[in-house]
Design a protein around this motif. Sequence first.
Motif: not given
Lengths: 321, 321
Positions: A128-131, A140-145, B138, B140, B163, B241
């Motif tokens: 998930g962003g920002p990237y 990192l894995s920070a999913p936004q779905t 950031e 992982l 979310r 996040r």
Amino acid sequence: MTNILILGGGGMIGQKLAGRIIEHDIFPGANLVLFDRAFPPAGVPVKTVTGDVADPAMVRTLAAGRPDVIFALAAVVSGQAEAEFALGWDVNMMAMWHLLNALKAEHEASGGTYCPRLVFTSSIAVFGGPYPDKIGDEFLSAPQTSYGAQKAACELMVTDFSRKGFIDGLSLRLPTICVRPGKANAAASSFFSGIIREPLNGIEAVLPVADTVRHWHASPRAAAGFLTHAAGLDTNLLQGRRALNLPGFSCTVAEQIEALRRVAGQKVVDLIKPVPDQTIMGMVNGWPRDFAPDRAIALGFTAESSFDEIISVYLEDDLSL
Amino acid sequence: MTNILILGGGGMIGQKLAGRIIEHDIFPGANLVLFDRAFPPAGVPVKTVTGDVADPAMVRTLAAGRPDVIFALAAVVSGQAEAEFALGWDVNMMAMWHLLNALKAEHEASGGTYCPRLVFTSSIAVFGGPYPDKIGDEFLSAPQTSYGAQKAACELMVTDFSRKGFIDGLSLRLPTICVRPGKANAAASSFFSGIIREPLNGIEAVLPVADTVRHWHASPRAAAGFLTHAAGLDTNLLQGRRALNLPGFSCTVAEQIEALRRVAGQKVVDLIKPVPDQTIMGMVNGWPRDFAPDRAIALGFTAESSFDEIISVYLEDDLSL
């Protein structure tokens, strides 16, 4: 005899994988079984079992067959997981939980000799962003779905059950697979294929996002190749980090369309109709755009190096004209 | 009236948190309830409920009380989660799954008005090596213990349920809490406290690792402060996040021992006995050593800035002499 089980074997990638296994005789003499809720009428001609991957009793029955290699592809796609929250977690996470526990039970019942290779199709939606400009292997894995969160949770389980020696698994964070043959699906990313596939078949296609959107792609043929490569990989090389960012090709929608113009001409491109969709734009804006997948490349995973090549794979493997 | 629920309220941090809430009147007029399997005989004098956080029916009953703020501290510690695999996943992950679904059901039954703040104690065990010199915000999550994998999976769920607006949660990756008062526990990190606490109480302490081991610490007082600060934080500032690396102090075991010498003298330090333990060394070698927790610092989280200060907090708050 080697037993190979493809969960989600009726889906597009499952069928491509089965076809590749047979065509290239990847597991000589193996017994290949596809499991899914349904199968295409003219699917790959191998043994199929119909059922629900989220049914713990069904999963225990599949595990009891002690498959040597399991490809875990079955999933609710991103758009549906977002719309149907409980279903998404049930199919995309709890099904993996039940599968891993069923395999652990078989491992223990075997006195520790049974330890299957499990290849899990994760996704770049775990990010998930920002990237950064290019996502590295330590981002990192920070999913936004919900879909991304479910895939990331499965990665953690696959890694921990593997670390304990119950299975020997790894997770492949697939790029968006493009060009998908057949009909559009409920994935929010479906249009990336639609804007190429529909025009090539003489049909109008809707483009729901701006053509400046940049994204990360690989073909169905590359996806099948990732999976068979992973099935034979020495997992000691992963040094405990069993989730991999895979190679792909990064381009904008405008560059996709330019490639289509080069391959098929302006009249085909004219079939693409911009129809902005705020929901899809909102999801896509949170998606990764580019990667530096150094580990996977060093481990021998390969994908296409241009979008023209991705279109060519579709023309060679799938064009239904 | 505000309802505050502390899951794991009988544990060391739960008790420190309850004490801080009362002493500083953090939630004026609130109804504070502690939930745990057991409580210390001379614990903080507030309402307690006894039960198993991994029992879904019990969790539904707790959720039905619609607490406004929930501190989710209950866990099987790292050493036990490693030794008892199924128990660890059940208590450290599935309990959170049941809790979040119970809170979602209450949210829906309320017509969407009920949306509790949930503060989840995650851990720096979500990280696994190899590490950079300082772990940034950031980096992982690639845990190399079951405990770390379970905490990381909970973070994903807390973020996704938040979310979607079912809860308003965040996850705090606690440093190793040191100096823990009372008895040693089954956490593999227990010795970091033991080598300070036992000598200060005139008792021999075992040091199972080399004194060159570097690690990341904060006091129990700092931990309680993290939790109450998180309860009042504007979560919009997290921008999706919702898992935070917290501030702490990085030092080697040798530096811990030097601080103890400065505070209490050589005779106290002489009570530390090196007894190498390969299992603990193996786990500790995989743990983080230092962080640059810029986000949490910018959000106002604070911890100690020296190990002398960490020892002073123990002397002020807990020394049982």
